[in-house]
Structures are given as structure tokens and as C-alpha cells.
Design an enzyme around this catalytic site. Sequence first.
Site, short mmCIF file in Angstrom:
data_model
loop_
_atom_site.label_atom_id
_atom_site.label_comp_id
_atom_site.label_asym_id
_atom_site.label_seq_id
_atom_site.Cartn_x
_atom_site.Cartn_y
_atom_site.Cartn_z
N ASN A 141 43.95 -25.13 15.51
CA ASN A 141 45.01 -26.03 16.19
C ASN A 141 44.40 -26.27 17.54
O ASN A 141 45.30 -26.94 18.13
CB ASN A 141 46.45 -25.48 16.03
CG ASN A 141 46.44 -23.90 16.74
OD1 ASN A 141 45.50 -23.41 16.63
ND2 ASN A 141 47.64 -23.71 17.58
N GLU A 175 44.88 -12.75 18.69
CA GLU A 175 45.86 -13.64 18.86
C GLU A 175 46.59 -14.23 17.94
O GLU A 175 45.96 -14.88 16.96
CB GLU A 175 45.35 -14.80 19.85
CG GLU A 175 44.67 -14.35 21.13
CD GLU A 175 45.36 -13.82 22.23
OE1 GLU A 175 46.69 -13.77 22.07
OE2 GLU A 175 45.00 -13.00 23.35
N CYS A 191 51.12 -21.99 18.44
CA CYS A 191 51.43 -20.73 18.07
C CYS A 191 52.49 -20.35 18.76
O CYS A 191 53.52 -19.60 18.58
CB CYS A 191 50.15 -19.61 18.49
SG CYS A 191 49.54 -19.97 20.08
N GLU A 206 43.88 -12.22 26.44
CA GLU A 206 42.59 -13.01 26.79
C GLU A 206 43.30 -13.69 28.24
O GLU A 206 44.42 -13.87 28.61
CB GLU A 206 42.83 -14.44 25.91
CG GLU A 206 41.88 -13.89 24.60
CD GLU A 206 41.57 -14.80 23.49
OE1 GLU A 206 42.19 -16.00 23.24
OE2 GLU A 206 40.37 -14.66 23.05
P1 NAD Z 1 44.08 -18.64 9.69
O1 NAD Z 1 44.41 -17.02 9.87
O2 NAD Z 1 44.17 -19.00 8.17
O3 NAD Z 1 42.46 -18.71 9.76
C1 NAD Z 1 41.94 -18.61 11.23
C2 NAD Z 1 40.39 -18.32 11.14
O4 NAD Z 1 40.29 -17.15 10.33
C3 NAD Z 1 39.64 -19.27 10.45
O5 NAD Z 1 38.48 -19.67 11.05
C4 NAD Z 1 39.59 -18.66 9.00
O6 NAD Z 1 38.39 -19.37 8.27
C5 NAD Z 1 39.24 -17.40 9.44
N1 NAD Z 1 39.51 -16.41 8.37
C6 NAD Z 1 40.33 -16.70 7.09
N2 NAD Z 1 40.26 -15.24 6.45
C7 NAD Z 1 39.61 -14.41 7.05
C8 NAD Z 1 38.99 -13.25 6.80
N3 NAD Z 1 39.41 -12.45 5.83
N4 NAD Z 1 38.02 -12.56 7.49
C9 NAD Z 1 37.64 -13.35 8.79
N5 NAD Z 1 38.03 -14.58 9.03
C10 NAD Z 1 38.87 -15.43 8.10
O7 NAD Z 1 44.85 -19.25 10.71
P2 NAD Z 1 44.97 -20.82 10.69
O8 NAD Z 1 45.70 -21.56 9.85
O9 NAD Z 1 43.37 -21.62 10.84
O10 NAD Z 1 45.73 -21.20 12.16
C11 NAD Z 1 46.97 -21.17 12.29
C12 NAD Z 1 47.53 -19.72 12.68
O11 NAD Z 1 46.83 -19.47 13.86
C13 NAD Z 1 48.84 -19.62 13.05
O12 NAD Z 1 49.34 -18.38 12.65
C14 NAD Z 1 49.07 -19.63 14.76
O13 NAD Z 1 50.07 -19.08 15.16
C15 NAD Z 1 47.62 -18.85 14.98
N6 NAD Z 1 47.36 -19.23 16.35
C16 NAD Z 1 47.55 -17.99 17.28
C17 NAD Z 1 47.39 -18.22 18.57
C18 NAD Z 1 47.61 -17.19 19.64
O14 NAD Z 1 46.93 -17.35 20.79
N7 NAD Z 1 48.31 -16.51 19.46
C19 NAD Z 1 46.42 -19.45 18.91
C20 NAD Z 1 46.54 -20.63 18.02
C21 NAD Z 1 46.76 -20.42 16.72
#
Ligand code: NAD
Length: 509
Positions: free
Chosen positions: A173, A271, A305, A483
Site C-alpha cells: 500500500n 508495523e 493502515c 519506526e
Molecule cells: P501481508 O501481510 O499480506 O503481506 C505483507 C508482506 O509480507 C508481503 O511482502 C508478503 O509477501 C509478505 N509475507 C506474506 N507471508 C509471509 C511469511 N509467511 N513470511 C514472510 N513474509 C510474508 O499484507 P499486505 O496485504 O501486503 O498489506 C496490507 C496490510 O499491511 C494491512 O493489514 C495494513 O494495515 C498493513 N500495513 C501496516 C502498516 C503500519 O505501518 N502499521 C503500514 C502499511 C500497511
Amino acid sequence: MINIYLYILNLHREEVDTMDTPASKPFRVGNAWRNSPGGGNVITSINPADGSVAGIVARALPKDVDDAVAVAEEAYRWGPWRKLRPDQRATTLYEIGRRITAERDALARLQMLDSGKPLKECQNMVDNAAYFFRYYAALCETWQNEVTSPRGEYFSMSLAEPYGVIAAITPWNSPIMAEAQKVAPALAAGNAVLLKPSEETPQLAIELARICSEAGLPEGLMTTLPGLGEDVGAAMVSHPGVRMVSFTGGTQTGRAIATVAGQRLIPVGLELGGKSPHIVFDDADFEKALAGVMSGIYGSAGQSCVAGTRLFVQKTLYKRFVKELVERTRNVRIGMPDDPKTQMGPLVSRAHRDKVAGYVDLARKEGGSVLVGGAIPDDPAFARGCFYLPTVIEGLPNSARACQEEIFGPVLVCLPFEDEADVIAQGNDTVYGLAAGMWTGDYALAWRVARELEAGSVWINTYKQSHIATAFGGFKASGINREKGYHGLRLYSQVKSVFFGMHDRPLGL
Ligand code: NAD
């Protein structure tokens, strides 16, 4: 077009070792570009605005993780980077920031194709990525270690030391910005970084690795592996050569990563997701509160997020506020990401749109009323994209799944509240604790509520503000560690205390 251009640039920059799939963009491990053997292993990024192909990149596999860790360890252990003084590292970090800015337009357009975000938002993200490198360069210039006052015949100090090889894993995102938020401080602290971007938006991270290299960062210190989470991401987290993991993404994934990291006893920065309460008291400035609520949920099409997804309005104001909110929601301009008039672009993918639509259906089944939106737009201009109408729902209790689970789309649930105590209780009644916002003319009330809300960021009479030097992170299931600012630098450093003896005589027993 831009992909072909960047691809040709890449070809001229370095020798490509297995160049058998001219359509896919290679990634680089050490000084060799890697393409997909036989053309089979690729990640195809789809432009969510119209379903066209935004780019095809070679897909990294777990064996690439082994190679990349070896290269990174070599560069970290035997290369000059970790031994440079911080002010010397700053020179390269400034140069990376300068080069990101110099390529702003091309990077923003590529990011728009990958993510479907409006061009203006993409430009902001590229700008922010450059700021992260400049900011951490500046911190390197002024970084001080701690000297402790002696309590005996010694002199002692605590030094910040790098960990070694860091795994940085990012979601789709905020491409390039989320990556820079990790890569810049991790490098500033003297580490090597392996970066795995989301498979939905892999292209900007490959460009970031190229820019780091062109800016003079020693080979192997920053490698982008555009792979899948379940194989490459998981392989990075469990690799014995990786000493720390910095992850941004969903709470479920974060939990899986933390489980492995816990077994390995390596630190994590997490995060994660949110379900932030956005509160309007009845003495709020009506216009400002309304605009804040709308930007808090519809900005980035709700794919943020910190989106203010649970709207709490004081009972005395509830009807009037929600009526006006619904009217204005009808006028949100949905459009193509490159149209400057667009206020809300598409969601990132069909699968994600289905998930968002599924939550709205669930809310209906749970007894909620959809006051506006709740559907795919019927304009044929959007038929090939992943658009969804901005949606307002009411009539659900805070315990409903649509009020408790992260939808990550332009879907707002409205809940009335009685008074201060009631809204604090409802606001905190969630597993998440990323952010919260409130609108009121009473600053004493705002201060009390801000202190009681379990959230990493609280906004009073504003929403979604962020500052490069202000700590960011979540309470509860929204994350671990912080962060940005000095916190960002500390996240990627471990502390070593050194004592110098000042004894006149030999130590006694
Ligand atoms: P996601 O958890 O599906 O994926 C995030 C990343 O993790 C991707 O690169 C994915 O390939 C990787 N991943 C997936 N499974 C893994 C595993 N088992 N081991 C290691 N890596 C793995 O999240 P998404 O759908 O890409 O993003 C949306 C989410 O991110 C939402 O929940 C949002 O709230 C969160 N987000 C949080 C913040 C914050 O700063 N708190 C910022 C942006 C997004």
C-alpha cells in the site's frame, strides 16, 4: 513504456547473466542480474485501474535468499560500510535521496501503474522516500553515543552497533515509501539489507536497489528479492544469516513472522494492521470534522493502515453529521489514477476488491444498513479496473465483525456514543491499537481522551498527519517497536557497552 525504458537501462547498466526472458525485469544479487530461467518464474504486476500488465519481473526463489544472504554477509563483514563513521555513510545516503528526487516523475508513474494510486499520491510517496534518506543522512551527521558518569575507576560508554543482515519485508500500500522507511535507517546504522516487496507491487523496490547501487552504496549491501511471501519471505525470516526482521503488513503475517523470530531469538520491528477509532464530539468544528473524517477513510481508497475506519459520533450530533457525510460521500470523485481531478482510485487488485465487497455483504447480514456505496461503480469506464464505491454503514454494534476486522477499503462504520467514558471504552474495544483521531473544541477533554486511548498515534483536530522525525508504530496487535526519527535508527542498532579501566592499582579479588 516506462518498463521497457527501465528494462533497456538495466541491460546497459550491467551484464545480465541469464537473459532468456526479455519481457521480465531482472533483479540483482551482488553484481549479477538474475532473470527467470526459462521465463517461467515471473511475477506479473497488474495495473488495477484497467487490468493491463504494469510490469513483469523475474521472481526470486528461496535459493536466491541463500545467495543474497551470502553476498550481504560478505559485504557487511568484510566491506567498509559498517566501519565507516556515520558522517561518512551520510554522503552515500544523501546521494541516494538526491537520485530518487531526480527520477521522481518516472518512479511515481511506475508506482501508479503498479498500485493504482492517484499520481499525486505516488509523487508524495517518492518525495517521502527521498526525505527518509536525507533525514537519516542528517542523523548520521549528528549521531552521538552515550557516555555514562563514572561510579568507580573506569570510564564507560554505550555504543550503537549494527546487527548485520536485516530482512525488510513490505506490503503493497505504500511502495517505495515503506521501503525507504526501513532501508534508509537500516543502512544508516551500518547494516546490510535484504528487501522483499509485496508481490502485488514489486517494481519500485527493484528500482530502489538500482538507485542505491548507482549512488555508490557498496555492492551487496542492499538487495531486492521480488518473491512471494510464503517462500522467499519465510526463507528470509528463518535464514540463520539474518539477524533482525523489520516487517510491515497484516497482523496475521506479523504473528507468523514473530513466531519464527521468537524461536530464533532475533529482534523484530512489526508495523501491522489497524481499526482506528475516529471520534467526533458534539462541540467539534462541523466542517473540519467532516472533511477530516472523509479524508481519514477515503484517502488511498481506505487502503491505509491508519485509516479512520470506525466513526464514533456523539449522540446529540449523530443524525446531522451522518446525513451530511452520506451526501458528501456521494460526491467523492472516483477516477483514473492519472486524472488530476481523481479523489479516489481503484483498489489494488480484484482479489482485494472481492474481500472488501465480502465485508460489506457480511455487514448487511449482521444487520447493518448501507447508507451509501456498497457496490462496484456501474460506469463502464471503470469496468476493467478494481474500483469500489465509498461506503458508509450504520446500525452495527462495535462487536460486529465489520467493526472489529480490518477491511482495508473505503468502508466506514458509524457508531453513536454517549459521553467521554463510553467512547474511550468503545474506542479501545478492539485487538488493534495503531491510531485514533478526535474532533472537539475542548482541549482538556482531548488531552484526557488521548491519554486513555490505546493507540500508537493520536490526532486531535487533524488526522493522518505524519512526520519523518515523529515515532510511528502500534499498540496491542498493531505492532512491536517504532519506526521513524531516532527510534528508527535505534531499531536497527544493538547496544554495546565498553568500559575503559582507570585504575591506579591492580584489581582486588
Ligand atoms: P501481508 O501481510 O499480506 O503481506 C505483507 C508482506 O509480507 C508481503 O511482502 C508478503 O509477501 C509478505 N509475507 C506474506 N507471508 C509471509 C511469511 N509467511 N513470511 C514472510 N513474509 C510474508 O499484507 P499486505 O496485504 O501486503 O498489506 C496490507 C496490510 O499491511 C494491512 O493489514 C495494513 O494495515 C498493513 N500495513 C501496516 C502498516 C503500519 O505501518 N502499521 C503500514 C502499511 C500497511
